[in-house]
Scaffold this motif. Structure first.
Motif, PDB file in Angstrom:
ATOM      1  N   ASN A 250       0.810  -1.220   0.000  1.00  0.00           N
ATOM      2  CA  ASN A 250       0.000   0.000   0.000  1.00  0.00           C
ATOM      3  C   ASN A 250       0.842   1.269   0.000  1.00  0.00           C
ATOM      4  O   ASN A 250       0.786   2.075   0.926  1.00  0.00           O
ATOM      5  CB  ASN A 250      -0.943  -0.013   1.200  1.00  0.00           C
ATOM      6  CG  ASN A 250      -1.880  -1.198   1.132  1.00  0.00           C
ATOM      7  OD1 ASN A 250      -2.521  -1.443   0.115  1.00  0.00           O
ATOM      8  ND2 ASN A 250      -1.917  -1.982   2.201  1.00  0.00           N
ATOM      9  N   THR A 252       3.258   3.947  -3.072  1.00  0.00           N
ATOM     10  CA  THR A 252       3.609   4.117  -4.485  1.00  0.00           C
ATOM     11  C   THR A 252       4.727   3.139  -4.813  1.00  0.00           C
ATOM     12  O   THR A 252       5.598   2.863  -3.993  1.00  0.00           O
ATOM     13  CB  THR A 252       4.077   5.549  -4.785  1.00  0.00           C
ATOM     14  OG1 THR A 252       5.100   5.875  -3.850  1.00  0.00           O
ATOM     15  CG2 THR A 252       2.935   6.538  -4.680  1.00  0.00           C
ATOM     16  N   THR A 278       2.345  -0.770  -5.037  1.00  0.00           N
ATOM     17  CA  THR A 278       1.490  -1.256  -6.119  1.00  0.00           C
ATOM     18  C   THR A 278       1.599  -0.293  -7.292  1.00  0.00           C
ATOM     19  O   THR A 278       1.458   0.918  -7.121  1.00  0.00           O
ATOM     20  CB  THR A 278       0.028  -1.371  -5.638  1.00  0.00           C
ATOM     21  OG1 THR A 278      -0.021  -2.370  -4.616  1.00  0.00           O
ATOM     22  CG2 THR A 278      -0.898  -1.789  -6.767  1.00  0.00           C
ATOM     23  N   LEU A 279       1.885  -0.857  -8.456  1.00  0.00           N
ATOM     24  CA  LEU A 279       2.020  -0.058  -9.667  1.00  0.00           C
ATOM     25  C   LEU A 279       0.695  -0.055 -10.412  1.00  0.00           C
ATOM     26  O   LEU A 279       0.086  -1.111 -10.607  1.00  0.00           O
ATOM     27  CB  LEU A 279       3.132  -0.644 -10.553  1.00  0.00           C
ATOM     28  CG  LEU A 279       3.467   0.107 -11.844  1.00  0.00           C
ATOM     29  CD1 LEU A 279       4.044   1.482 -11.543  1.00  0.00           C
ATOM     30  CD2 LEU A 279       4.451  -0.695 -12.693  1.00  0.00           C
ATOM     31  N   LYS A 280       0.263   1.145 -10.810  1.00  0.00           N
ATOM     32  CA  LYS A 280      -1.037   1.254 -11.466  1.00  0.00           C
ATOM     33  C   LYS A 280      -0.916   1.955 -12.814  1.00  0.00           C
ATOM     34  O   LYS A 280      -0.041   2.788 -13.016  1.00  0.00           O
ATOM     35  CB  LYS A 280      -1.995   2.063 -10.596  1.00  0.00           C
ATOM     36  CG  LYS A 280      -2.169   1.538  -9.200  1.00  0.00           C
ATOM     37  CD  LYS A 280      -3.266   2.343  -8.489  1.00  0.00           C
ATOM     38  CE  LYS A 280      -3.272   2.091  -6.999  1.00  0.00           C
ATOM     39  NZ  LYS A 280      -2.194   2.805  -6.291  1.00  0.00           N
ATOM     40  N   VAL A 281      -1.842   1.613 -13.690  1.00  0.00           N
ATOM     41  CA  VAL A 281      -1.934   2.329 -14.963  1.00  0.00           C
ATOM     42  C   VAL A 281      -2.204   3.801 -14.649  1.00  0.00           C
ATOM     43  O   VAL A 281      -3.012   4.111 -13.780  1.00  0.00           O
ATOM     44  CB  VAL A 281      -3.068   1.747 -15.834  1.00  0.00           C
ATOM     45  CG1 VAL A 281      -3.351   2.655 -17.032  1.00  0.00           C
ATOM     46  CG2 VAL A 281      -2.684   0.353 -16.328  1.00  0.00           C
ATOM     47  N   ASP A 283       0.089   5.860 -13.435  1.00  0.00           N
ATOM     48  CA  ASP A 283       1.070   6.377 -12.475  1.00  0.00           C
ATOM     49  C   ASP A 283       2.160   7.187 -13.179  1.00  0.00           C
ATOM     50  O   ASP A 283       2.754   6.722 -14.152  1.00  0.00           O
ATOM     51  CB  ASP A 283       1.751   5.206 -11.740  1.00  0.00           C
ATOM     52  CG  ASP A 283       0.960   4.727 -10.537  1.00  0.00           C
ATOM     53  OD1 ASP A 283       0.020   5.437 -10.137  1.00  0.00           O
ATOM     54  OD2 ASP A 283       1.292   3.651 -10.005  1.00  0.00           O
ATOM     55  N   ASN A 299       0.817  -8.428 -18.420  1.00  0.00           N
ATOM     56  CA  ASN A 299       1.538  -9.379 -17.580  1.00  0.00           C
ATOM     57  C   ASN A 299       2.170 -10.501 -18.404  1.00  0.00           C
ATOM     58  O   ASN A 299       2.126 -10.486 -19.640  1.00  0.00           O
ATOM     59  CB  ASN A 299       0.636  -9.915 -16.462  1.00  0.00           C
ATOM     60  CG  ASN A 299      -0.458 -10.830 -16.986  1.00  0.00           C
ATOM     61  OD1 ASN A 299      -0.457 -11.219 -18.149  1.00  0.00           O
ATOM     62  ND2 ASN A 299      -1.388 -11.169 -16.119  1.00  0.00           N
ATOM     63  N   LYS A 306      -4.483  -3.740 -14.552  1.00  0.00           N
ATOM     64  CA  LYS A 306      -4.621  -2.339 -14.137  1.00  0.00           C
ATOM     65  C   LYS A 306      -3.683  -1.989 -12.994  1.00  0.00           C
ATOM     66  O   LYS A 306      -3.250  -0.863 -12.852  1.00  0.00           O
ATOM     67  CB  LYS A 306      -6.073  -2.066 -13.712  1.00  0.00           C
ATOM     68  CG  LYS A 306      -7.019  -2.007 -14.901  1.00  0.00           C
ATOM     69  CD  LYS A 306      -8.009  -0.857 -14.720  1.00  0.00           C
ATOM     70  CE  LYS A 306      -8.592  -0.399 -16.036  1.00  0.00           C
ATOM     71  NZ  LYS A 306      -9.385  -1.445 -16.701  1.00  0.00           N
ATOM     72  N   SER A 307      -3.395  -3.005 -12.147  1.00  0.00           N
ATOM     73  CA  SER A 307      -2.462  -2.738 -11.056  1.00  0.00           C
ATOM     74  C   SER A 307      -1.763  -4.035 -10.656  1.00  0.00           C
ATOM     75  O   SER A 307      -2.347  -5.113 -10.791  1.00  0.00           O
ATOM     76  CB  SER A 307      -3.202  -2.133  -9.863  1.00  0.00           C
ATOM     77  OG  SER A 307      -3.975  -3.120  -9.221  1.00  0.00           O
ATOM     78  N   GLY A 309       1.092  -5.788  -7.643  1.00  0.00           N
ATOM     79  CA  GLY A 309       1.739  -5.626  -6.347  1.00  0.00           C
ATOM     80  C   GLY A 309       3.166  -6.149  -6.317  1.00  0.00           C
ATOM     81  O   GLY A 309       3.735  -6.486  -7.354  1.00  0.00           O
TER      82      GLY A 309
END
Ligand code: GDP
Length: 478
Positions: A250, A252, A278-281, A283, A299, A306-307, A309
């Motif tokens: 939890n 960036t 967590t990397l997110k679309v 970012d 992946n 979308k994200s 971990g």
């Protein structure tokens, strides 16, 4: 936050006296060295219709010492990241394929295996991440760049061949990185398999099996038949539990580039391993000396996500340039800051490279060599894939004409860009494009700066050309 009058004048491209006059008009009596506060700067700038953008002080240490300390209560168990090392032909690739094929099963139907540099499997409900560039080249490159991504090393030793030079190298790499080793004694199906001999030989390198009172785990496998793979995966789970691998999902995301390349359709494509967060679309992200916004993530099964971990590899697009394997990445709260950090890092790298390089006049290469003026020929290599860039760099560095050698001052994947040309110009280097061409900006700059750009498709031709130039036998170009 503050700026001297002289500095402000320079930034605005105005005479200092003019600025001082304006300040007087505002009731501020100032000299050239006087510090102005933010308010005064903004007033003057507004007068010239210039918008003030606050320069963000970049804390490089924030990026470099990126092992950000998280609160223990936020930490959660994460999958281990496993690298397979060992001597050539001992079965690393076969083992990686066997693990992937046996474990990516029904539940994953519809996914198409993508080689993005790493993959994940699930064994008894537990996820394991494998880096699928076998051998220690990848491992060493990353470590040289300060990246520690491997949690566990599988040392593959062929039971019919025993400990070989690269086996020893692999052991030393893993030991230097303090990464635990699990020995996979492979090719057990073979007639000549002799696992006891492998154990014996490894003892000499400090790896003593549990059966012999040591603490190194040995697993007998046959990658070709798929025997022992389950045992091996169990042992990986065991070691990873002992290691208590954790990360905070939890926050960036931060992590490391596994591989990167230029894709004709998609532009810069990089496989990132998320190490924490967590990397997110969407970012905003800085990756090595590149930056951008995560446009899309795919992946290892070719699915859009979308994200993702911790310990998860994912291929991203959206960067302004191609980063290098081993580069670290970090997500920023806003895109502007990501851009500023990215640009600052890119500039720093250029400055550092300029300083490193020495002067060389190419027009007169042979004469200079004869006069003993130069001992090195500076070369910049750009290529379509990391592998050929490295191969070419390796070959060129082996050239030795009367004690004169080739020095690779910069290499990378992607089209030849303006930065490559400027670097070449500053350091009198030749630019070699291997299966890539200069972009438009680079072409213009190369003409203006008179930088020698050579485009090739065959490694041998590059070597021959450079050698000939060094020997003074190069046909003049008309
Ligand atoms: P790498 O260079 O370490 O990646 O080795 P490879 O995976 O390419 O394997 C080298 C050769 O050994 C190939 O011909 C494989 O088919 C063979 N090989 C790999 N694993 C086994 C095994 O478990 N048993 C037998 N008999 N051959 C194997």
């Amino acid at each position: 936050e503050s700026l001297q009058v002289g500095e402000l004048a320079k930034k605005l491209n105005k005479e200092t006296s003019e600025i001082i006059k304006k300040l007087m008009g505002l009731g501020i009596m100032a000299t050239i060295n006087q510090e102005l506060d933010k308010e005064a700067i903004e007033l003057i700038a507004a007068d010239y219709d210039v918008e003030v953008e606050e320069e963000i002080i970049i804390d490089e240490t924030e990026f470099e010492n990126y092992e950000v300390v998280d609160d223990e209560k936020d930490m959660q168990v994460r999958p281990p990241v496993v690298t397979i090392m060992g001597h050539v032909d001992h079965g690393k690739t076969t083992l990686l394929d066997a693990i992937r094929n046996t474990k990516v099963t029904a539940g994953e139907a519809g996914g198409i295996t993508q080689h993005i540099g790493a993959y994940q499997i699930t064994n008894n409900g537990k996820v394991i991440t494998f880096l699928d560039t076998p051998g220690h080249a990848a491992f060493t490159t990353m470590r040289a760049r300060g990246a520690q991504v491997t949690d566990i090393t599988i040392l593959v030793v062929a039971a019919d061949d025993g400990v070989m030079p690269q086996t020893v190298e692999a052991i030393n790499h893993a030991k230097a990185a303090e990464v635990p080793i699990i020995v996979a004694v492979n090719k057990m199906d073979k007639e000549a398999a002799n696992p006891d001999r492998v154990m014996q030989e490894l003892t000499e390198h400090g790896l003593v099996s549990e059966a012999w009172g040591g603490d190194t785990i040995f697993v007998n496998v046959s990658a070709i038949k798929g025997d022992g793979i389950d045992d091996l995966l169990e042992m990986i789970n065991l070691v990873s539990e002992v290691e208590e691998l954790k990360a905070n999902p939890n926050r960036t995301a931060i992590g490391t580039v596994i591989e990167a390349q230029l894709d004709k359709g998609r532009g810069s494509v990089a496989t990132l391993l998320v190490q924490s967060g967590t990397l997110k679309v969407g970012d905003p992200i800085v990756v090595g000396h590149t930056f951008g916004r995560v446009r899309a993530m795919v992946n290892d099964l070719g699915r859009r996500v979308k994200s993702v971990g911790p310990s998860t590899p994912v291929e991203i697009t959206g960067l302004n340039d191609v980063p290098q394997a081993g580069d670290q990445f970090m997500v920023f709260a806003d895109e502007k800051k990501a851009r500023q950090v990215g640009e600052s890092r890119s500039k720093k790298q250029q400055d550092a490279q300029r300083k490193e390089s020495s002067k060389l006049n190419l027009d007169d290469l042979f004469n200079q060599i004869k006069e003993g003026d130069i001992k090195e020929i500076n070369v910049i290599i750009k290529g379509d894939v990391q592998g050929s860039v490295e191969a070419l760099a390796g070959s060129l560095q082996k050239i030795d004409v009367a004690g004169v050698k080739v020095k690779i001052i910069h290499s990378g994947v992607g089209a030849i860009n303006e930065y490559d040309i400027m670097l070449a110009s500053a350091s009198n280097a030749i630019v070699i494009g291997f299966n890539v061409r200069p972009d438009n900006g680079a072409k213009r700059t190369a003409d203006a700066e008179k930088v020698d750009v050579r485009l090739h498709r065959i490694i041998y031709n590059v070597i021959e050309e450079i050698e000939s130039a060094m020997k003074g036998m190069l046909d003049p170009e008309y």
